[in-house]
Design an enzyme around this catalytic site. Structure first.
Site, PDB file in Angstrom:
ATOM      1  N   SER A   6       0.881  -1.097   0.183  1.00 19.44           N
ATOM      2  CA  SER A   6      -0.044  -0.036   0.045  1.00 19.44           C
ATOM      3  C   SER A   6       0.713   1.279  -0.071  1.00 19.44           C
ATOM      4  O   SER A   6       1.585   1.575   0.873  1.00 19.44           O
ATOM      5  CB  SER A   6      -0.788   0.200   1.227  1.00 19.44           C
ATOM      6  OG  SER A   6      -1.277   1.321   1.155  1.00 19.44           O
ATOM      7  N   HIS A  31      -0.947  -1.420  -4.551  1.00 21.26           N
ATOM      8  CA  HIS A  31      -2.038  -0.796  -3.963  1.00 21.26           C
ATOM      9  C   HIS A  31      -1.986   0.633  -3.708  1.00 21.26           C
ATOM     10  O   HIS A  31      -1.424   1.110  -3.081  1.00 21.26           O
ATOM     11  CB  HIS A  31      -2.529  -1.632  -2.848  1.00 21.26           C
ATOM     12  CG  HIS A  31      -3.821  -1.570  -1.847  1.00 21.26           C
ATOM     13  ND1 HIS A  31      -4.731  -2.056  -2.450  1.00 21.26           N
ATOM     14  CD2 HIS A  31      -4.234  -0.656  -1.300  1.00 21.26           C
ATOM     15  CE1 HIS A  31      -5.839  -1.845  -1.600  1.00 21.26           C
ATOM     16  NE2 HIS A  31      -5.435  -0.888  -0.723  1.00 21.26           N
ATOM     17  N   ASP A  33      -4.385   3.881  -2.313  1.00 23.95           N
ATOM     18  CA  ASP A  33      -5.394   4.110  -1.587  1.00 23.95           C
ATOM     19  C   ASP A  33      -5.904   5.609  -1.643  1.00 23.95           C
ATOM     20  O   ASP A  33      -5.326   6.483  -1.639  1.00 23.95           O
ATOM     21  CB  ASP A  33      -5.169   4.018  -0.150  1.00 23.95           C
ATOM     22  CG  ASP A  33      -5.021   2.527   0.430  1.00 23.95           C
ATOM     23  OD1 ASP A  33      -5.814   1.778   0.116  1.00 23.95           O
ATOM     24  OD2 ASP A  33      -3.898   2.192   0.952  1.00 23.95           O
ATOM     25  N   MET A  35      -8.674   8.486  -0.843  1.00 26.12           N
ATOM     26  CA  MET A  35      -9.672   8.973   0.156  1.00 26.12           C
ATOM     27  C   MET A  35      -9.896  10.253  -0.269  1.00 26.12           C
ATOM     28  O   MET A  35      -9.083  11.104  -0.515  1.00 26.12           O
ATOM     29  CB  MET A  35      -8.758   8.799   1.608  1.00 26.12           C
ATOM     30  CG  MET A  35      -8.146   7.405   1.696  1.00 26.12           C
ATOM     31  SD  MET A  35      -7.567   7.471   3.463  1.00 26.12           S
ATOM     32  CE  MET A  35      -6.649   5.900   3.363  1.00 26.12           C
ATOM     33  N   HIS A  64      -7.808   1.383  -4.978  1.00 26.47           N
ATOM     34  CA  HIS A  64      -8.868   1.378  -3.707  1.00 26.47           C
ATOM     35  C   HIS A  64      -9.432   2.453  -3.520  1.00 26.47           C
ATOM     36  O   HIS A  64      -9.062   3.467  -2.804  1.00 26.47           O
ATOM     37  CB  HIS A  64      -8.373   0.679  -2.391  1.00 26.47           C
ATOM     38  CG  HIS A  64      -9.036   0.550  -1.188  1.00 26.47           C
ATOM     39  ND1 HIS A  64      -8.448   0.458   0.012  1.00 26.47           N
ATOM     40  CD2 HIS A  64     -10.356   0.612  -0.987  1.00 26.47           C
ATOM     41  CE1 HIS A  64      -9.419   0.266   0.904  1.00 26.47           C
ATOM     42  NE2 HIS A  64     -10.470   0.393   0.486  1.00 26.47           N
ATOM     43  N   MET A  66     -11.763   4.795  -1.656  1.00 24.68           N
ATOM     44  CA  MET A  66     -12.492   5.151  -0.275  1.00 24.68           C
ATOM     45  C   MET A  66     -12.989   6.514  -0.557  1.00 24.68           C
ATOM     46  O   MET A  66     -12.647   7.671   0.040  1.00 24.68           O
ATOM     47  CB  MET A  66     -11.543   5.089   0.951  1.00 24.68           C
ATOM     48  CG  MET A  66     -11.160   3.721   1.220  1.00 24.68           C
ATOM     49  SD  MET A  66      -9.536   3.543   2.200  1.00 24.68           S
ATOM     50  CE  MET A  66      -8.442   3.625   0.938  1.00 24.68           C
ATOM     51  N   MET A 135     -11.786  -5.448   4.271  1.00 18.74           N
ATOM     52  CA  MET A 135     -11.172  -4.613   5.057  1.00 18.74           C
ATOM     53  C   MET A 135     -10.836  -5.408   6.344  1.00 18.74           C
ATOM     54  O   MET A 135     -11.961  -5.806   6.883  1.00 18.74           O
ATOM     55  CB  MET A 135     -11.864  -3.350   5.290  1.00 18.74           C
ATOM     56  CG  MET A 135     -11.939  -2.329   4.037  1.00 18.74           C
ATOM     57  SD  MET A 135     -10.518  -2.085   3.232  1.00 18.74           S
ATOM     58  CE  MET A 135      -9.465  -1.118   4.627  1.00 18.74           C
ATOM     59  N   PHE A 141      -6.942   5.031   7.741  1.00 14.99           N
ATOM     60  CA  PHE A 141      -5.476   5.190   8.179  1.00 14.99           C
ATOM     61  C   PHE A 141      -4.529   3.708   7.844  1.00 14.99           C
ATOM     62  O   PHE A 141      -5.137   2.814   8.311  1.00 14.99           O
ATOM     63  CB  PHE A 141      -5.577   5.594   9.386  1.00 14.99           C
ATOM     64  CG  PHE A 141      -6.065   6.899   9.709  1.00 14.99           C
ATOM     65  CD1 PHE A 141      -5.605   8.131   9.374  1.00 14.99           C
ATOM     66  CD2 PHE A 141      -7.675   6.965   9.963  1.00 14.99           C
ATOM     67  CE1 PHE A 141      -6.149   9.446   9.519  1.00 14.99           C
ATOM     68  CE2 PHE A 141      -8.214   8.164  10.055  1.00 14.99           C
ATOM     69  CZ  PHE A 141      -7.386   9.261   9.798  1.00 14.99           C
ATOM     70  N   ASP A 173      -6.987  -6.357   3.481  1.00 17.07           N
ATOM     71  CA  ASP A 173      -6.324  -5.227   3.603  1.00 17.07           C
ATOM     72  C   ASP A 173      -6.571  -4.261   4.926  1.00 17.07           C
ATOM     73  O   ASP A 173      -7.463  -4.175   5.583  1.00 17.07           O
ATOM     74  CB  ASP A 173      -7.083  -3.932   2.619  1.00 17.07           C
ATOM     75  CG  ASP A 173      -6.608  -2.595   2.311  1.00 17.07           C
ATOM     76  OD1 ASP A 173      -5.485  -2.481   3.203  1.00 17.07           O
ATOM     77  OD2 ASP A 173      -7.004  -1.607   1.829  1.00 17.07           O
ATOM     78  N   GLY A 195       1.031  -2.258   4.117  1.00 17.99           N
ATOM     79  CA  GLY A 195       1.467  -0.843   3.978  1.00 17.99           C
ATOM     80  C   GLY A 195       2.864  -0.949   4.902  1.00 17.99           C
ATOM     81  O   GLY A 195       3.895  -0.819   4.656  1.00 17.99           O
TER      82      GLY A 195
HETATM   83  C1  DX5 Z   1      -6.525   1.747   5.091  1.00 20.47           C
HETATM   84  C2  DX5 Z   1      -5.963   1.343   3.684  1.00 20.47           C
HETATM   85  C3  DX5 Z   1      -4.723   0.223   3.769  1.00 20.47           C
HETATM   86  C4  DX5 Z   1      -3.741   0.709   4.531  1.00 20.47           C
HETATM   87  C5  DX5 Z   1      -3.038  -0.362   4.962  1.00 20.47           C
HETATM   88  O1  DX5 Z   1      -7.641   2.520   4.824  1.00 20.47           O
HETATM   89  O2  DX5 Z   1      -7.046   0.935   2.699  1.00 20.47           O
HETATM   90  O3  DX5 Z   1      -4.385   0.135   2.375  1.00 20.47           O
HETATM   91  O4  DX5 Z   1      -2.840   1.573   3.980  1.00 20.47           O
HETATM   92  O5  DX5 Z   1      -2.215  -0.287   5.714  1.00 20.47           O
HETATM   93  P1  DX5 Z   1      -1.499  -1.109   6.996  1.00 20.47           P
HETATM   94  O6  DX5 Z   1      -0.854  -2.390   6.427  1.00 20.47           O
HETATM   95  O7  DX5 Z   1      -0.262  -0.291   7.665  1.00 20.47           O
HETATM   96  O8  DX5 Z   1      -2.521  -1.420   7.890  1.00 20.47           O
HETATM   97 ZN    ZN Z   2      -6.441   0.056   0.840  1.00 21.70          ZN
END
Ligand code: DX5
Ligand code: ZN
Length: 216
Positions: A6, A31, A33, A35, A64, A66, A135, A141, A173, A195
């Protein structure tokens, strides 16, 4: 097990190089993200940034979303070079229209569910999907603790998919690391997003290899 680092945890001042580094470190997907500060209480980046970093790898971009209204932005993310677009079941867009729009652009569609959504709510759509993302943290985060109680949903989705779409990929994830990945593997997950565990490791290639080695 496939690993999708991520980019949320990367050094954004050199995002292109971070993608190259992940490519060389054995990542299977990138990946990304997205947001919007509305669907989740955080803001990241949008299609222009994805388009700018697309050239740094040939690995598939797993985007992804969000965001509250994914349907409005599918063209932008398709134009930016997304290979897979996953959007939240909990978003405000019409689910079937969003799937159809993603497919019409030649992109692979995925639905994401978070804790408040039961697996069976997405069963009607499984036949049309390339991927389901479950999820294992509340989205928004990086660096949160893994929610193992989401794993039974992987099994429920797999059992239903065996009837209607045996090739469906299931991704998880959030909170994946060397302590948690075995549980995901045993639950039948195909792809793990990671991530913190990959980007904050001293040696990212070693971290990815270790995660994969734990799944056999
Ligand atoms: C959270 C994201 C994830 C996140 C994963 O909203 O969708 O992709 O970055 O990070 P870690 O692996 O640190 O939980
Ligand atoms: Zn994600």
């Amino acid at each position: 097990m496939k690993i999708a680092p991520s980019l949320l945890s990367c050094d954004f001042s050199v995002m292109g190089q971070e993608i190259e580094r992940m490519d060389k470190s054995g990542a299977d997907y990138m990946h990304l993200d997205v947001m919007d500060g509305h669907f989740v209480p955080n803001l990241t980046f949008g299609a222009p940034v994805i388009k700018a970093v697309r050239k740094y790898t040939d690995k598939p971009f797993d985007v992804h979303l969000m965001i509250s209204e994914p349907l409005k932005y599918i063209d932008d993310f398709a134009d930016a070079g997304a290979d897979i677009i996953t959007f939240h079941y909990e978003s405000d867009s019409d689910i079937q229209k969003t799937i159809d729009k993603i497919k019409s652009r030649g992109v692979k569609p995925g639905i994401v569910i978070k804790k408040c959504t039961d697996a069976k709510e997405i069963f009607p759509y499984l036949k049309d999907l390339y991927m389901v993302l479950v999820m294992t943290v509340e989205p928004g985060f990086g660096g949160q603790a893994f929610m193992a109680d989401m794993l039974p949903r992987v099994g429920e989705i797999r059992r239903e998919a065996e009837k209607v779409n045996p090739d469906l990929l299931i991704e998880v994830d959030g909170g994946i690391n060397a302590q948690t990945i075995t549980q995901a593997y045993e639950a039948g997950v195909d792809i793990c997003v990671a991530g913190t565990a990959v980007f904050k490791a001293e040696d990212s290639a070693k971290a990815i290899t270790e995660l994969k080695n734990l799944c056999r």
